[in-house]
Structure formats: C-alpha cells, structure tokens
Scaffold this motif. Structure first.
Motif, PDB file in Angstrom:
ATOM      1  N   PRO A 137      54.871   7.529  57.787  1.00 13.73           N
ATOM      2  CA  PRO A 137      55.372   6.284  58.524  1.00 13.73           C
ATOM      3  C   PRO A 137      53.986   5.617  58.783  1.00 13.73           C
ATOM      4  O   PRO A 137      53.942   4.262  58.811  1.00 13.73           O
ATOM      5  CB  PRO A 137      55.998   6.702  59.803  1.00 13.73           C
ATOM      6  N   LEU A 138      52.824   6.257  59.353  1.00 15.21           N
ATOM      7  CA  LEU A 138      51.480   5.598  59.671  1.00 15.21           C
ATOM      8  C   LEU A 138      51.042   4.860  58.396  1.00 15.21           C
ATOM      9  O   LEU A 138      50.677   3.769  58.214  1.00 15.21           O
ATOM     10  CB  LEU A 138      50.782   6.490  60.330  1.00 15.21           C
ATOM     11  N   SER A 139      51.038   5.701  57.304  1.00 16.88           N
ATOM     12  CA  SER A 139      50.338   5.402  56.271  1.00 16.88           C
ATOM     13  C   SER A 139      51.172   4.244  55.557  1.00 16.88           C
ATOM     14  O   SER A 139      50.665   3.027  55.287  1.00 16.88           O
ATOM     15  CB  SER A 139      50.428   6.348  55.158  1.00 16.88           C
ATOM     16  N   THR A 177      52.833   2.049  57.185  1.00 17.22           N
ATOM     17  CA  THR A 177      52.565   0.771  58.210  1.00 17.22           C
ATOM     18  C   THR A 177      51.276  -0.010  58.078  1.00 17.22           C
ATOM     19  O   THR A 177      51.296  -1.003  57.966  1.00 17.22           O
ATOM     20  CB  THR A 177      52.566   1.272  59.530  1.00 17.22           C
ATOM     21  N   MET A 178      50.437   1.030  57.614  1.00 20.20           N
ATOM     22  CA  MET A 178      48.974   0.618  57.215  1.00 20.20           C
ATOM     23  C   MET A 178      49.044  -0.245  55.879  1.00 20.20           C
ATOM     24  O   MET A 178      48.307  -1.426  55.804  1.00 20.20           O
ATOM     25  CB  MET A 178      47.971   1.571  56.984  1.00 20.20           C
ATOM     26  N   ASP A 201      44.040  11.450  70.070  1.00 22.20           N
ATOM     27  CA  ASP A 201      44.613  10.445  70.771  1.00 22.20           C
ATOM     28  C   ASP A 201      43.399  10.314  71.728  1.00 22.20           C
ATOM     29  O   ASP A 201      42.650  11.195  72.077  1.00 22.20           O
ATOM     30  CB  ASP A 201      46.018  10.834  71.343  1.00 22.20           C
ATOM     31  N   LEU A 253      52.678  11.996  58.780  1.00 17.11           N
ATOM     32  CA  LEU A 253      51.772  10.970  58.520  1.00 17.11           C
ATOM     33  C   LEU A 253      51.928   9.801  57.827  1.00 17.11           C
ATOM     34  O   LEU A 253      51.897   8.650  58.028  1.00 17.11           O
ATOM     35  CB  LEU A 253      50.561  11.364  57.809  1.00 17.11           C
ATOM     36  N   MET A 284      43.993   8.725  63.257  1.00 19.10           N
ATOM     37  CA  MET A 284      45.026   8.315  63.810  1.00 19.10           C
ATOM     38  C   MET A 284      46.359   9.093  64.033  1.00 19.10           C
ATOM     39  O   MET A 284      47.166   9.250  65.033  1.00 19.10           O
ATOM     40  CB  MET A 284      45.540   6.926  63.213  1.00 19.10           C
ATOM     41  N   GLY A 285      46.393  10.121  63.011  1.00 15.53           N
ATOM     42  CA  GLY A 285      47.591  11.003  62.968  1.00 15.53           C
ATOM     43  C   GLY A 285      47.300  12.190  63.797  1.00 15.53           C
ATOM     44  O   GLY A 285      48.428  12.968  64.184  1.00 15.53           O
ATOM     45  N   SER A 324      41.030   6.107  67.008  1.00 18.47           N
ATOM     46  CA  SER A 324      42.172   6.686  67.425  1.00 18.47           C
ATOM     47  C   SER A 324      42.396   7.057  68.881  1.00 18.47           C
ATOM     48  O   SER A 324      43.439   7.327  69.614  1.00 18.47           O
ATOM     49  CB  SER A 324      42.049   8.050  66.794  1.00 18.47           C
ATOM     50  N   ALA A 353      43.157   7.062  58.823  1.00 18.63           N
ATOM     51  CA  ALA A 353      44.900   7.528  58.907  1.00 18.63           C
ATOM     52  C   ALA A 353      44.633   8.916  59.477  1.00 18.63           C
ATOM     53  O   ALA A 353      45.686   9.264  60.429  1.00 18.63           O
ATOM     54  CB  ALA A 353      45.321   7.416  57.390  1.00 18.63           C
TER      55      ALA A 353
END
Length: 395
Positions: A262-264, A266-267, A114, A260, A110-111, A136, A107
């Motif tokens: 929203p990413l967490s 979503t996962m 890129d 982070l 990914m945050g 990533s 995570a």
C-alpha cells in the motif's frame, strides 16, 4: 506557511555535501580545465541492446499503467537471479520494483522505522543515507568504520550502540565510498546481533557486479536463518551503466513486501512497463559492461596507489570493488574538505571530501575511478604536483 515535519527533518541534508562537485561544474562551464573525479557515473554508455529493448517495448504499447509490485516478468527474473545467487528459494512475491535504489531505500525505511527508532549505519556512508532514514522519523546512529579493519563494519562496534530504540542495521556491501566487502564472518556476527535484538538488516548491494578479481562477496540474504529480517536493495544503475533509467528493486520477506505494497502504491502505483521490460532483459542476460568496468576500475586504483606512493606522501586505500578509491590527505595538514577545495582551485582536479560521507573520513578524500586512463593519469600527476607544492609551502 506551515510545513510538514519531514521538511524540517530533511533540512540541510543533500546540497552542501556536493559543494566541490557543483563548483567544479561551474568552473568547467567557464572554460577551466577541470578533471572531475567526484561522481560515480559508469565510464561507458548504456548498452545499445538495452536501449533497443526499451524502445521496442514502447513501440509495442508497453506505456500503460503497471503492476504496483512491479511487472510480473521482471519480478520472476529477479526471483530466479536471487535464488541462484543465494542458494535458497526466493519467490516473485518477495520482490518489489522501484525507480532506482534510492526510492527502494526510502520506501523500505518508511516501512520499517518511525519516530523514536534508531538505525545503525557505518560511518563513512553513502551521502543520501541520512536523508532516507530521517525521512521516516527515525534517527541515524553512525558506527565508525576503521581503516585498520579495512573499513568493514565490526559487530563489536555495532553492539556498543544498540539500545531499545534500535530498529535496523543498514549495510552497504560492496561499500561506497570505501570499496570494502563484508566477509562471511562479518555477516554472521552482524546477523547474530540482529537475531539477539530483533533487528532488521537492510543490505544495499548495488555494486555487487563490480567486485574486483580475487575478492568474494557474501549477501546476508544467503543466510536462511536471517530470511525473515533481511531486505536487499539494488538496481541496474551501476552494473548495466543505466543510472538514468532509474530501475531498482528490493527483495525481502513476503510478509514485509505484502505489508509495504500500500505504501508503494501510494508513492508510485507501479513503474514504467517499458523500463521493466528492459530491466528484465538486463537481469536475464547479465551485464555486457560490468566485466570491463571492474577491470578498468581495479587497474586505475592500483595505478593511483603506484603513482602517489612514488611521487608524494599521500596514502591510498585500495578498494575491493566499486568505482572509488580513498586517499588519506592528513599529511598535508589540511582536512579533506579544505584539501578538496585547494586541489580544485590550484590543480584543476575535483574530488569529494571525505566529510561528505561522515565524520570518520575528515582527513580523507574520495576519488572516482571513472574517467578514461589518460585523464586519470593526468589527474595523478596534478595531485602529486599539488602535494609537492603544499609541502614546500609548509616547510
């Protein structure tokens, strides 16, 4: 059918690095007498008090959906723990909880990274680091860790590899597979580079509670001037002998954890509340098994060096922490991969080739210190006998 780019980026990573371990498992299943010194499993079971805490939480109904950041009481406990350990205020909103350190690392990268970014990592490194970085879209840039420097990451070696593409430095302290610990001077020199080049510092500190007597651990999180760029990841897997519960976390700047979230979500959209309750107890009470593990692991590392220095020409690198020791096997004329396979086939001892952790350890193998003393001593005897036989064959 078409696949996403991430599938291609991760192709070939993972399975091949565990070739010797998988073969050892298969030989044991066939009835062969194999001593496995490959994987870093704690040498004790999960403490009953933690099992009871998880069970009680399930009976109490703690089986519903959870907070996407992590359960509030667990985050509060981690906030208190890290505030005490670093000497600076860490609030609960700087904490995010994940199923283990591996998920936290995935995570985090990914945050922060890129496609087109580079992440600098000491070589050797934990076997899954390349995967969490490449997932990533970023590229991993290995930085050699030299035996003559105690396998500690040197700022000069980092500086030589920093480019405009560089986004982050991934530290492991205490280190796997070498067992080295970064010093205060190391941390400050690396921190200076991060400030000069606007880089993130990711610090994997999963072995923090397994530091051997007489050694000192320093986290970059304890440096106030680095507070807006340091992210620490850890878990209870090693410290509390609870790897199967998959309970970990990251600690970072509040602006980062908020970004982070929203990413967490979503996962995962949160962890299991009953595991969070167990982890809260583990964090608040400390580990009842860590002291014993670090005492046994340090003693086995010393025993390994004593036996091999007396019985053969293999050289042991003494760790400062963790569950592993390294053996330089270059004197056998074999690289670490071929040596590990030969040792397994001819002596019934399974070790990890150094090349599973990067190119720097081509002539080394990693030894787990996690089997009982009798089995470990038997493994030492077999390694010595095997080395003697190799010498006779090449004489």
């Amino acid at each position: 059918m078409r696949h996403a780019d991430i599938i291609q980026r991760l192709a070939g990573l993972g399975g091949a690095k565990w070739e010797v371990h998988v073969k050892a498992k298969a030989l044991r299943a066939q009835g062969r007498d194999i001593i496995e010194l490959t994987i870093g499993e704690p040498d004790v079971p999960t403490p009953p008090a933690l099992i009871e805490a998880a069970t009680a939480a399930m009976h109490a109904g703690r089986t519903g959906y959870s907070d996407g950041r992590g359960e509030p009481k667990l985050r509060a406990a981690l906030s208190e723990r890290y505030s005490q350990r670093t000497g600076r205020a860490i609030n609960a909103d700087q904490v995010m909880c994940f199923p283990g350190t591996q998920t936290a690392l995935f995570a985090v990268f990914m945050g922060i990274a890129d496609t087109g970014c580079d992440v600098l990592v000491g070589d050797p490194m934990y076997a899954t680091y390349e995967g969490v970085i490449r997932a990533s879209g970023a590229d991993m840039v290995p930085v050699p860790l030299h035996p003559e420097n105690g396998f500690r990451l040197a700022a000069d070696d980092l500086a030589a590899r920093i480019t405009p593409r560089t986004r982050a430095i991934l530290l492991t302290t205490p280190h796997n597979p070498t067992g080295s610990i970064l010093t205060a001077d190391d941390i400050d020199a690396i921190g200076k580079l991060a400030l000069e080049h606007d880089l993130w510092i990711i610090s994997d500190e999963v072995y923090e509670d397994l530091i051997f007597d007489g050694e000192t651990f320093i986290s970059p999180l304890s440096r106030p001037h680095l507070e807006d760029r340091v992210i620490v990841v850890s878990s209870i897997s090693k410290s509390h002998a609870a790897p199967g519960f998959r309970s970990g976390w990251c600690i970072g700047p509040q602006a980062f954890t908020e970004a982070l979230l929203p990413l967490s979500e979503t996962m995962l959209f949160g962890n299991q509340p009953f595991i969070a309750d167990m982890t809260e107890q583990a964090v608040c009470d400390g580990s009842e098994v860590a002291d014993g593990m670090r005492t046994r692991f340090a003693a086995r590392a010393r025993h390994l060096e004593h036996r091999l220095s007396q019985g053969c020409n293999l050289k042991v690198h003494q760790p400062q922490a963790g569950m592993f020791a390294l053996i330089d096997v270059s004197s056998t004329g074999l690289n670490g991969h071929d040596y590990a396979l030969h040792l397994l086939d001819h002596a019934g001892v399974a070790v990890m080739p150094g090349s599973s952790f990067g190119t720097t350890l081509e002539g080394w193998v990693r030894i787990a210190l996690t089997v009982d003393d009798d089995a470990f001593d038997t493994a030492c005897t077999r390694i010595i006998q095997h080395a003697t036989q190799l010498q006779l064959e090449t004489a």
